[in-house]
Motif scaffolding. Sequence first.
Motif, mmCIF file in Angstrom:
data_model
loop_
_atom_site.group_PDB
_atom_site.id
_atom_site.type_symbol
_atom_site.label_atom_id
_atom_site.label_comp_id
_atom_site.label_asym_id
_atom_site.label_seq_id
_atom_site.Cartn_x
_atom_site.Cartn_y
_atom_site.Cartn_z
ATOM 1 N N SER A 9 0.734 -1.197 0.042
ATOM 2 C CA SER A 9 0.091 0.090 -0.016
ATOM 3 C C SER A 9 0.823 1.365 0.035
ATOM 4 O O SER A 9 1.911 1.241 0.618
ATOM 5 N N GLY A 10 0.358 2.093 -0.647
ATOM 6 C CA GLY A 10 1.218 3.585 -0.896
ATOM 7 C C GLY A 10 2.391 3.426 -1.786
ATOM 8 O O GLY A 10 2.320 2.761 -2.661
ATOM 9 N N GLY A 11 3.549 4.373 -1.713
ATOM 10 C CA GLY A 11 4.578 4.138 -2.461
ATOM 11 C C GLY A 11 5.378 2.874 -2.603
ATOM 12 O O GLY A 11 5.592 2.010 -1.361
ATOM 13 N N ASP A 12 5.827 2.428 -3.744
ATOM 14 C CA ASP A 12 6.612 1.337 -3.742
ATOM 15 C C ASP A 12 7.877 1.383 -3.292
ATOM 16 O O ASP A 12 8.504 2.650 -3.198
ATOM 17 N N VAL A 13 8.763 0.321 -2.822
ATOM 18 C CA VAL A 13 10.036 0.633 -2.421
ATOM 19 C C VAL A 13 10.934 -0.827 -2.835
ATOM 20 O O VAL A 13 10.361 -1.753 -3.070
ATOM 21 N N SER A 14 12.093 -0.768 -3.102
ATOM 22 C CA SER A 14 12.998 -1.649 -3.232
ATOM 23 C C SER A 14 13.210 -2.638 -2.013
ATOM 24 O O SER A 14 13.306 -2.016 -0.959
ATOM 25 N N GLY A 15 12.811 -3.812 -2.168
ATOM 26 C CA GLY A 15 12.729 -4.718 -0.887
ATOM 27 C C GLY A 15 11.356 -5.327 -0.679
ATOM 28 O O GLY A 15 11.257 -6.324 0.025
ATOM 29 N N MET A 16 10.502 -4.834 -1.609
ATOM 30 C CA MET A 16 8.963 -5.464 -1.632
ATOM 31 C C MET A 16 9.120 -6.836 -2.287
ATOM 32 O O MET A 16 8.397 -7.647 -1.659
#
Length: 319
Positions: A9-16
């Motif tokens: 949910s919300g902004g994506d990040v590297s690590g997801m």
Amino acid sequence: MKNIAILCSGGDVSGMNPALKHFVEYSIQKGLTPYFVYNGYEGLIDDDMKEASYSDVSGIINRGGTKIGSARSQRFREKKYRDIAKQNLDARGIDMLVAMGGDGSFKALDIFYKESGVRFCGIPATIDNDINGTDYSLGVDTALNIIKVSIDAIRDTASSFRRAFVIETMGRDCGYLALISHLTSGSELCLIPEVDYDLKKYEQEFKKQIKNGRRYFIAIVSEGIKQDSSEISEWFESVIGMESRVSILGHIQRGGNPSTYDRLMAYKLVNKAIDGLLDGNQMSVICYTKSGFEFKTIEEVTSKKKELDPELLSYLERF
């Protein structure tokens, strides 16, 4: 067999993506059936869910972003859509959720749990690292490394052309990315929302440094400061007397190959989240502090704004 789902949910990040991979593997190991919810809370409402298997996560550990998509859902704010989400989960026998996101995402799930009884565990995931109660959020290490590479590259051209570069990082109202990047890059100026500043106090020192041979300046500013980066750049030209450029790093900070540390923490956070749900935790966020991993309530992580580490701030003030 119990069913468990994960969403972003919300902004994506590297690590997801590393987190998704381990979610599937660890769920199956624990005798659970894992499900993916696509496009955040929108997927709960639109019934965009599917059972996940090893093949769904093959080859994604090195990819930034999130394979299952993410979104900010306005509809989930309305009870009628949350009721639809509950019906969709019930149809699949899913009564446990893992959610990667920020404090706004956790607040929404808190309301959802109180209405529906669907248990959840939140995993802090934001490059801004602005979630109260945790020292670390998934994705921040990769973002810092991308910023580091960018600053080092900009320094090359800054020194070649005798220029000042104003480099703007993300962070909304939190200056964590700018502060850490400043302390680890050797930049000459750092401006963040948490610390009041007066550019006049730098004038004499910076002009002295130019007189003594300095060829360039690197200034790192957070997007949430009181002035635009262009105004800081203009100050370098009109007051300090050095040609200046602005480099806004923008969304490049949110992508890229996940760092080793973010991959490792994704592994650990997913483990803790699933174990917590199986141990009976109803609604919590798994946080990482100097004391290690801790389950905290929604109120603990959403009741106030996160404060930067006083020790780190003291380094900036001394500088």
